[in-house]
Design a protein around this motif. Structure first.
Motif, short mmCIF file in Angstrom:
data_model
loop_
_atom_site.label_atom_id
_atom_site.label_comp_id
_atom_site.label_asym_id
_atom_site.label_seq_id
_atom_site.Cartn_x
_atom_site.Cartn_y
_atom_site.Cartn_z
N LEU A 1 0.84 -1.21 0.00
CA LEU A 1 0.00 0.00 0.00
C LEU A 1 0.86 1.25 0.00
O LEU A 1 0.53 2.24 -0.66
CB LEU A 1 -0.94 -0.01 1.20
CG LEU A 1 -2.14 -0.95 1.10
CD1 LEU A 1 -2.82 -1.09 2.45
CD2 LEU A 1 -3.13 -0.45 0.05
N MET A 2 1.97 1.21 0.72
CA MET A 2 2.89 2.35 0.69
C MET A 2 3.41 2.58 -0.73
O MET A 2 3.43 3.71 -1.24
CB MET A 2 4.05 2.13 1.64
CG MET A 2 5.07 3.27 1.60
SD MET A 2 6.59 2.94 2.51
CE MET A 2 7.54 4.40 2.04
N GLY B 1 0.79 4.12 -2.83
CA GLY B 1 0.60 5.52 -2.47
C GLY B 1 1.69 6.41 -3.03
O GLY B 1 1.42 7.52 -3.52
N ILE C 1 2.75 8.89 3.83
CA ILE C 1 2.15 7.77 3.10
C ILE C 1 2.43 6.46 3.83
O ILE C 1 1.55 5.60 3.97
CB ILE C 1 2.69 7.73 1.66
CG1 ILE C 1 2.14 8.92 0.86
CG2 ILE C 1 2.33 6.41 0.98
CD1 ILE C 1 2.77 9.07 -0.51
N ALA D 1 -0.30 3.92 5.36
CA ALA D 1 -0.37 2.49 5.02
C ALA D 1 -0.40 1.64 6.29
O ALA D 1 -1.11 0.63 6.36
CB ALA D 1 0.83 2.12 4.15
#
Length: 482
Positions: free
Chosen positions: A218-219, A222, A279, A283
């Motif tokens: 997810l990081m 992002g 970010i 996450a």
């Protein structure tokens, strides 16, 4: 002395000293030691400096392999910057145009730092000898700077004040071209993001787990969305250094990524890194995990100095091209045959290498070595790379030149660089750089107005701002960086 007479005198001294320095360069190539572990390489350089009467100060900035050699006395203080660290995974036999490691998985001088440090030291020794022979005042220093590759050695040295009393710093780098190319290198920050979750069985107990791998992914997503909303001349890139293991039926409890954040100026890089931090924290919130943000190292953007670069170029004009011979060209051709046409064209275009140059009095429009001298435009170019020379440039006026140690088209950090690291052409290149830098150092000593002009340009570009080290005071160098 006229300028040409000065260059000739310095060149004669360099030519006299070059054979023993070539032996030193080859020895450092053999050691191929990684960042901050360059014990044999550093001692070899120290021994050479002591042989030529330099005073030695060791363990600069509490770094075992950082040192300063000094000769002469009084003002100005002219610094020559040298490096000697190698790269992991680039072992390669010298003198052959076939990829063949000496030791599989071993280290190699894939950026030519065995040549870089040798040429800079040769410049320092030649200039110091010239000052002594002619009873001229001036302090000449050679800075043994470890850990340029992923270590930011000069940044730590600058933080410790090692360059505070230097009037100007000069250096060079091996390249596929000959000349001065003014560049605006980017500031860079290196940061680890370590996610901690909860392990669980991925099938019958997934609800009990908290996936650190989900958080890392997810990081990354992002940050990819961030790229649209950051300045176009910035860069963000990463490597997953720990994916949490190879078992697919486990909720991974740990992951790690190393991010590099680059920008034309340090404040912009710091702001961009703060956005990446947020970010990462977001996450972690989304996945109910924790994130540890570990600042690793950094380097400041480079401040080019047109005054100094113009002075180096003038001396390179007087020197003429590197005296390559037919054997040098033949080996370079073998190396170039291993490169793609795209790489060769890119090299010519990027460095603006002129092809209408001379070899043995004949026009050669397709030489694999740069046999001439590129024009100096008198202005800077954008360059997306980074270097810890940038930190020195914020402390004192700094400039560098380039010399053709590699066949045109050769890219840094490749086996082709390592293969060319002991070649006679490479030895000629570091001597040519030494002549250029030493002559410029003498110009700065004999012409105080030139030094004053360089300092005035530096003051204008820094706008009176003091040097801001990008690495926090509590962080030290990490031994064994790749």
């Amino acid at each position: 002395m006229t300028n040409k007479q000065t260059v000739a005198a310095i060149a004669a001294t360099v030519d006299q000293l070059q054979p023993e320095f070539a032996v030193m360069s080859d020895a450092i190539w053999d050691y191929a030691e990684l960042s901050f572990s360059e014990r044999h390489s550093a001692q070899t350089q120290i021994s050479m400096l002591e042989k030529h009467g330099f005073r030695i100060e060791r363990e600069i900035a509490d770094i075992e392999t950082a040192f300063i050699g000094e000769s002469g006395h009084g003002k100005p203080v002219i610094a020559f910057l040298g490096e000697f660290d190698a790269l992991a995974g680039l072992s390669q036999r010298a003198g052959i145009a076939v990829e063949q490691p000496e030791k599989p998985g071993g280290t190699g001088h894939g950026c030519g730092h065995n040549l870089l440090g040798t040429g800079s030291m040769l410049a320092a020794v030649a200039l110091a000898k010239h000052l002594a022979d002619n009873k001229l005042s001036g302090t000449i220093r050679y800075y043994g700077c470890p850990g340029e590759e992923g270590g930011s050695g000069k940044t730590f040295m600058a933080r410790a004040g090692a360059f505070d009393d230097v009037d100007t710093a000069l250096t060079w780098h091996p390249a596929p071209f000959n000349g001065v190319r003014s560049t605006n290198n980017l500031a860079v920050l290196e940061i680890y993001y370590r996610f901690k979750g909860v392990a669980a069985h991925a099938s019958n107990g997934a609800h009990l787990g908290r996936s650190a791998l989900d958080a890392l992914e997810l990081m990354n997503v992002g940050v990819n969305f961030l790229r649209e909303h950051m300045p176009q001349d910035c860069r963000v890139h990463y490597a997953i250094t720990d994916a949490g293991g190879k078992a697919a039926n486990v909720v991974q409890s740990r992951t790690e990524a190393l991010y590099l954040v680059r920008a034309p100026e340090l404040p912009v890089a710091l702001d961009l890194a703060a956005r990446v931090d947020r970010i990462a924290k977001g996450a972690a919130m989304m996945t109910d995990t924790e994130v540890e943000i570990v600042f690793d190292r950094a380097a400041t953007n480079l401040l080019p100095n047109i005054t100094l670069e113009s002075a180096i170029h003038a001396n390179m004009v007087d020197l003429g091209p590197v005296p390559f011979d037919d054997r040098d060209v033949a080996f370079a051709q073998e190396i170039q045959n291993t490169l793609t046409p795209e790489a060769i064209k890119s090299s010519v275009r990027l460095y603006q290498i002129k092809k209408d140059v001379f070899l043995n009095g004949k026009v050669d429009g397709s030489s694999p070595l740069h046999l001439g001298l590129r024009d100096f435009e008198g202005e800077s170019h954008f360059r997306a790379g980074s270097t810890d020379v940038g930190d020195v440039s914020w402390v004192t006026p700094t400039a560098q030149c380039w010399a053709p140690a590699w066949a045109i088209g050769t890219a840094p950090h490749t086996w082709q660089v390592v293969a060319q690291g002991k070649s006679p052409a490479a030895h000629k290149a570091f001597a040519h750089a030494a002549k250029s830098l030493a002559s410029t150092g003498l110009d700065l000593i004999l012409n105080p107005d030139l030094l004053a002009q360089a300092k005035a340009e530096w003051l204008e570009k820094t706008e009176g701002r003091p040097y801001q080290c990008p690495i926090p005071a509590h962080i030290g160098p990490k031994i064994g960086h790749p």
